[in-house]
Design an enzyme around this catalytic site. Structure first.
Site, PDB file in Angstrom:
ATOM      1  N   PRO A 126       0.780  -1.242   0.000  1.00 44.19           N
ATOM      2  CA  PRO A 126       0.000   0.000   0.000  1.00 44.19           C
ATOM      3  C   PRO A 126       0.814   1.297   0.000  1.00 44.19           C
ATOM      4  O   PRO A 126       0.810   2.069   0.969  1.00 44.19           O
ATOM      5  CB  PRO A 126      -0.841  -0.128   1.267  1.00 44.19           C
ATOM      6  CG  PRO A 126       0.017  -0.939   2.184  1.00 44.19           C
ATOM      7  CD  PRO A 126       0.739  -1.919   1.287  1.00 44.19           C
ATOM      8  N   CYS A 127       1.463   1.575  -1.110  1.00 38.31           N
ATOM      9  CA  CYS A 127       2.235   2.809  -1.221  1.00 38.31           C
ATOM     10  C   CYS A 127       1.328   4.045  -1.190  1.00 38.31           C
ATOM     11  O   CYS A 127       1.802   5.145  -0.901  1.00 38.31           O
ATOM     12  CB  CYS A 127       3.095   2.791  -2.477  1.00 38.31           C
ATOM     13  SG  CYS A 127       2.215   2.443  -4.001  1.00 38.31           S
ATOM     14  N   HIS A 128       0.040   3.850  -1.429  1.00 39.35           N
ATOM     15  CA  HIS A 128      -0.890   4.989  -1.357  1.00 39.35           C
ATOM     16  C   HIS A 128      -1.032   5.513   0.068  1.00 39.35           C
ATOM     17  O   HIS A 128      -1.496   6.628   0.272  1.00 39.35           O
ATOM     18  CB  HIS A 128      -2.261   4.605  -1.927  1.00 39.35           C
ATOM     19  CG  HIS A 128      -2.952   3.510  -1.179  1.00 39.35           C
ATOM     20  ND1 HIS A 128      -2.670   2.163  -1.413  1.00 39.35           N
ATOM     21  CD2 HIS A 128      -3.893   3.541  -0.216  1.00 39.35           C
ATOM     22  CE1 HIS A 128      -3.428   1.434  -0.607  1.00 39.35           C
ATOM     23  NE2 HIS A 128      -4.174   2.243   0.133  1.00 39.35           N
TER      24      HIS A 128
END
Length: 158
Positions: A126-128
């Site tokens: 989850p780089c968001h």
């Protein structure tokens, strides 16, 4: 089928509420996930089927943690960042500086940003959930509009 130099890659496509998502895998693990189209040979692979089911659950607010086999290929630094991204709880955010601190390299926040940008398996890794130190939405390889929508989705179902 797309060749990676090691194993062939197979593809599945999922129409999310935010648009088309491409999922690439080898025979055993997810190798890439991205908004938009990535070419690949559509195959009935169990790992791709499981990925679509878990994405459906995620977008419906029923899945907070993905349990798919992943296979990334990065530098040791990138791998450490990508591992740390998976430790960020659903619905929460961290700054690039927070991630740098967590991987015991507190001055590497810019390098964390570059590793974040090269994350091959968006959403699942989850780089968001990584934002600027001041809370601003900065940098998302898939586009800031997707980052904002994903964070809003997670806040809604937290």
């Amino acid at each position: 089928m797309r060749e990676t130099g090691e194993n062939p890659l197979f593809a599945a496509y999922y129409r999310s509420p935010f648009g088309l998502i491409s999922i690439l895998s080898d025979s055993e693990a997810i190798r890439a996930l991205s908004f938009g189209y990535l070419p690949g040979d559509e195959q009935e692979k169990p790992v791709l089927h499981d990925a679509i089911i878990q994405l459906q659950e995620y977008f419906a607010g029923k899945r907070k943690v993905f349990t798919l086999p992943l296979r990334t290929k990065g530098t040791p630094f990138q791998e450490s960042v990508w591992y740390q991204l998976q430790q960020i709880p659903y619905g929460e955010t961290r700054s690039y500086a927070d991630i740098a601190f967590e991987i015991d390299n507190p001055k590497a926040f810019r390098a964390v940003g570059m590793a974040n940008n090269r994350n091959p398996i968006g959403i699942i890794i989850p780089c968001h959930r990584v934002i600027g130190k001041n809370g601003a939405l900065v940098g998302y390889a898939g586009g800031l509009q997707y980052k904002q929508k994903l964070l809003e989705l997670e806040r809604l179902y937290r």
